[in-house]
Design a protein around this motif. Sequence first.
Motif, PDB file in Angstrom:
ATOM      1  N   VAL A 228      42.425 -22.858  33.294  1.00 48.85           N
ATOM      2  CA  VAL A 228      42.753 -21.438  33.275  1.00 48.85           C
ATOM      3  C   VAL A 228      44.199 -21.212  33.730  1.00 48.85           C
ATOM      4  CG1 VAL A 228      41.852 -20.914  35.576  1.00 48.85           C
ATOM      5  CG2 VAL A 228      41.896 -19.134  33.820  1.00 48.85           C
ATOM      6  N   PHE A 229      44.723 -22.061  34.572  1.00 44.31           N
ATOM      7  CA  PHE A 229      46.136 -22.072  34.952  1.00 44.31           C
ATOM      8  C   PHE A 229      46.699 -23.440  34.625  1.00 44.31           C
ATOM      9  CE2 PHE A 229      49.340 -23.377  38.084  1.00 44.31           C
ATOM     10  CZ  PHE A 229      50.342 -22.476  37.758  1.00 44.31           C
ATOM     11  N   ARG A 230      47.889 -23.466  34.025  1.00 44.94           N
ATOM     12  CA  ARG A 230      48.573 -24.727  33.729  1.00 44.94           C
ATOM     13  C   ARG A 230      49.932 -24.710  34.415  1.00 44.94           C
ATOM     14  NH1 ARG A 230      46.365 -27.832  29.914  1.00 44.94           N
ATOM     15  NH2 ARG A 230      44.827 -26.934  28.509  1.00 44.94           N
ATOM     16  N   GLY A 231      50.222 -25.778  35.133  1.00 43.39           N
ATOM     17  CA  GLY A 231      51.517 -25.858  35.788  1.00 43.39           C
ATOM     18  C   GLY A 231      51.683 -27.161  36.534  1.00 43.39           C
ATOM     19  N   VAL A 232      52.899 -27.391  36.973  1.00 46.47           N
ATOM     20  CA  VAL A 232      53.240 -28.562  37.777  1.00 46.47           C
ATOM     21  C   VAL A 232      53.920 -28.050  39.037  1.00 46.47           C
ATOM     22  CG1 VAL A 232      54.613 -30.685  37.902  1.00 46.47           C
ATOM     23  CG2 VAL A 232      53.512 -30.032  35.752  1.00 46.47           C
TER      24      VAL A 232
END
Length: 186
Positions: free
Chosen positions: A71-75
């Motif tokens: 649901v959230f994508r990030g680094v």
Amino acid sequence: MNCGNSRFAGCDEGLIAADLFSAASATARRSDRSSAAASGTETLSGTIVFVAGPGTNSRTVTGSVVRAGGVFRGVGRVVELVPPNAGVSQDDLVFRSGTMHVVSTAGTLLSGSVNPHSCLFTGTQQFTWDVTGGTGQFDDAIGSFTGTVSAVALLARNPDGSCSLTPLPFPRHEVDKFAESGTLSF
């Protein structure tokens, strides 16, 4: 559990494992999910590198990365706020769009061994993570995650030259790799 020497077999494995696997776990609950803008499944995985601080009771994160997918994508990166105490620690997962506050709780030690000659510990432990709010995009975030963390740590030595199997002092050097899955609402 095969720890490589008879001293480890008699030690409190939970305290050692909780200390060695601080970076990584949580479970969360929220009473009001209706205000969440996004909700769904999520995975968090990454690596944290620690070194012992100048004192026997401190350590420093020298590098970290966390990857989020779902649901959230990030680094982002992991910031240790409160080192493990009785199997519980507090961390922040810092992303460009905000920070997730995480409470990590150590679970079952799945495997662990200590090489008595090099004092190198290797092991895997279950963990849970509770996402308990945050900043920016994650101001009202809640989440519940379970997974594992695998660690390799160079333990300190006792005055007699044997490996220190107590939670303090912290290991001289430690690398933790974690993989968690669960749900996230924010």
